[in-house]
Design an enzyme around this catalytic site. Structure first.
Site, PDB file in Angstrom:
ATOM      1  N   GLU A 199      -1.535  -9.284   2.896  1.00 41.15           N
ATOM      2  CA  GLU A 199      -1.527  -9.941   4.212  1.00 41.15           C
ATOM      3  C   GLU A 199      -2.900 -10.424   4.653  1.00 41.15           C
ATOM      4  O   GLU A 199      -3.016 -11.309   5.507  1.00 41.15           O
ATOM      5  CB  GLU A 199      -0.943  -9.004   5.286  1.00 41.15           C
ATOM      6  CG  GLU A 199      -1.793  -7.804   5.666  1.00 41.15           C
ATOM      7  CD  GLU A 199      -1.533  -6.559   4.829  1.00 41.15           C
ATOM      8  OE1 GLU A 199      -1.789  -5.444   5.323  1.00 41.15           O
ATOM      9  OE2 GLU A 199      -1.091  -6.712   3.670  1.00 41.15           O
ATOM     10  N   HIS A 253      -3.425  -5.133  -0.183  1.00 42.56           N
ATOM     11  CA  HIS A 253      -2.917  -5.681   1.082  1.00 42.56           C
ATOM     12  C   HIS A 253      -2.901  -7.208   1.013  1.00 42.56           C
ATOM     13  O   HIS A 253      -3.883  -7.860   1.384  1.00 42.56           O
ATOM     14  CB  HIS A 253      -3.804  -5.229   2.250  1.00 42.56           C
ATOM     15  CG  HIS A 253      -3.625  -3.797   2.622  1.00 42.56           C
ATOM     16  ND1 HIS A 253      -2.777  -3.384   3.632  1.00 42.56           N
ATOM     17  CD2 HIS A 253      -4.170  -2.661   2.109  1.00 42.56           C
ATOM     18  CE1 HIS A 253      -2.810  -2.059   3.732  1.00 42.56           C
ATOM     19  NE2 HIS A 253      -3.648  -1.590   2.813  1.00 42.56           N
ATOM     20  N   CYS A 306       0.841  -1.201   0.000  1.00 45.82           N
ATOM     21  CA  CYS A 306       0.000   0.000   0.000  1.00 45.82           C
ATOM     22  C   CYS A 306       0.879   1.255   0.000  1.00 45.82           C
ATOM     23  O   CYS A 306       1.478   1.594  -1.019  1.00 45.82           O
ATOM     24  CB  CYS A 306      -0.969  -0.041   1.178  1.00 45.82           C
ATOM     25  SG  CYS A 306      -2.341   1.134   1.018  1.00 45.82           S
TER      26      CYS A 306
END
Length: 535
Positions: free
Chosen positions: A509, A507, A381
């Site tokens: 994750e 993102h 990001c």
């Protein structure tokens, strides 16, 4: 009929209710049941999207774009399901909905009250979670601690559900603390007794008590808790502090937590098959090597702000039989003079997401250091944005290049506001949120790790790479390896002549799992392991 399990907490907050709920969800799923899970947060914010990470930790984003509590990350990682906007409910959301209904005249001129209007709306959110997912079991964690003023409507709503749908369809699990008093050398059950007393005064008798403790508790102590709290001794479940979070489902299974739930709710299902999970726990407990990743962020004093990033690093490490340690580096302290010292002993550098100008220059310095010294790098990001700014400044020579978010008057706005964001005034819930497709360029590192032409990842941003600089950057070796399918938005950038220099606007994750690491993290950790082995 759908069954409903409520997980409450007493004595203190941060007891690990979320881990208990997620572990139970995993056990029930492995019994062949369709499980969904949700978190009720009693704070008055509509969602945590505008809350400081120092206050709340990470904001976890779901596929459908809901900004939610970090516990949803635990739920998804443990149970391996994708949750949605019905999985996180706050007081702010409930009151907002009820007030809108009142303004529309839905209550036919009646006096709007906590009971029944707020409690009915809360119950509706529980039922809706089950209907939307066709779940056999809905697990609902109630945030905060029994005794908090804010929690009272939530506890009243779940109390009513026992009468509404029958005792065998509702179950209450209460998590408490049995503290160890060092001076006395004793564990104390009194806080648990008082917490259960408080819960019972509100009309809720827990069916199971999960006891958090630093050390094993004796059978006599379990008997004492059972006696004072009016439950069976076998329903007192011990949850000792663990080094490996993923071992907790196995510990709870060993004590029969899932069996107790199935017996109470008359759920006819097979035993939980946990062989794959046992393999995971065994692997995590016996990793053969260790690497260190330098995480350069602005919220490093509170690791919970980056909890999904850290877990994703670990998941990727498991794929390489490697224990991944994190070296926390405060971006505000990073300078050209100390970056080598701050990153010493690290095998890779990651720059995760964030908002605002604090620490940005330090992140740019760290990114430059990784690029120039062939250190494996992953940007997420804002991390992708600073990688773009750094390249524009130091390779293209565009001095003063920046993001319009941080320097609105910059001559070279490498990062600019998304066109659809230009007229947006509110901060909450207005970012580009949720799952979007990303088209990958063949022959790139991104394509190599994903092995797919189009992938779907979760986003949370308002600013984006400015296409006015795209050709100029490409001509100088900057690779745009992932874009939106129409080519309008840059999703992934990378460098060719570098062991691993990749950054994404999305993102990654949020989609990592302990048994299925996210591809960008896996590629990054693979390169970091290789770098460590070459030292």
């Amino acid at each position: 009929m759908t069954k409903y399990i409520f997980v409450t907490g007493g004595v203190v907050s941060s007891l690990g209710k979320g881990i208990v709920a997620a572990s139970l969800g995993r056990l029930l799923k492995n019994r062949g049941l369709n499980v969904t899970i949700q978190k009720f947060d009693p704070y008055i914010n509509v969602d945590p999207g505008t809350m400081s990470p120092y206050q709340h930790g990470e904001v976890f984003v779901t596929d459908d774009g809901a900004e939610t509590d970090l516990d949803l990350g635990h739920y998804e990682r443990f149970i391996d399901i994708n949750l949605n906007k019905f999985s996180n409910v706050t007081t702010g959301k409930i009151y907002s909905t009820v007030l809108k209904k009142e303004r529309r005249g839905d209550y036919l001129g009646g006096t709007v009250q906590v009971i029944p209007h707020i409690t009915n709306e809360l119950k509706d959110r529980v039922y809706r979670a089950g209907k939307e997912t066709n779940a056999d079991v809905v697990i609902t964690e109630i945030g905060g601690t029994v005794g908090d003023i804010e929690s009272l409507p939530f506890l009243e709503a779940i109390r009513q559900m026992k009468s509404d749908i029958g005792r065998e369809n509702v179950m209450y699990i209460h998590c408490t603390l049995v503290p160890y008093i060092k001076a006395a050398g004793e564990l104390k059950t009194k806080p648990t007794q008082h917490s259960v007393k408080e819960l019972r005064s509100l009309g809720i008798q827990p069916n199971i008590i999960v006891v958090r403790t630093e050390m094993p508790i004796s059978q006599d102590m379990k008997d004492k808790i059972a006696l004072f709290c009016d439950i069976d001794t076998k329903a007192v479940i011990e949850c000792e502090d663990a080094d490996n979070l993923y071992s907790i489902p196995l510990e709870l299974q060993k004590q029969g937590l899932d069996k107790l739930v199935c017996e109470h709710m008359k759920l006819a299902c097979k035993e939980a098959e946990m062989s794959e999970w046992k393999e995971l726990v065994n692997k995590v407990s016996n990793l053969s090597q260790t690497i260190t990743i330098g995480l350069v962020g602005k919220y490093v004093e509170l690791p919970d702000a980056y909890i999904s990033v850290v877990e994703s690093l670990r998941h990727a490490g498991y794929a390489f039989d490697t224990d991944v340690k994190v070296k926390w580096i405060n971006a505000e302290e990073v300078t050209e003079n100390n970056i080598a010292e701050l990153t010493s002993g690290t095998d890779g550098i990651i720059v995760p997401g964030g908002f605002g100008d604090r620490g940005v220059e330090g992140k740019i310095v760290a990114t430059k250091y990784a690029r120039e010294n062939n250190i494996p790098f992953l940007g997420i990001c804002l991390g992708m944005q600073v990688a773009s700014i750094e390249y524009a400044r130091n390779v293209l020579g565009l001095k003063g290049a920046h993001s319009a978010e941080i320097d609105p008057s910059t001559q070279y706005p490498i990062i600019d506001l998304l066109p659809e964001q230009k007229d947006v005034e509110d901060l909450g819930g207005t970012l580009r949120l949720g799952l979007y497709p990303c088209k990958l360029e063949e022959g790139t590192k991104a394509f190599e790790v994903y092995q797919d032409e189009v992938v779907y990842e979760r986003h949370r941003h308002r600013y984006e790479f400015n296409n006015e600089f795209r050709q100029q950057m490409e001509e100088q070796g900057f690779v745009f390896s992932g874009t939106s399918p129409d080519g309008r938005l840059v999703e992934i950038i990378e460098l060719k002549d570098h062991p691993w220099f990749v950054a994404s606007q999305f993102h990654p994750e949020f989609k990592s799992r302990p048994t299925r690491p996210q591809p960008l993290f896996k590629g990054f950790i693979g390169a970091s392991v290789e770098a460590a082995n070459q030292k």
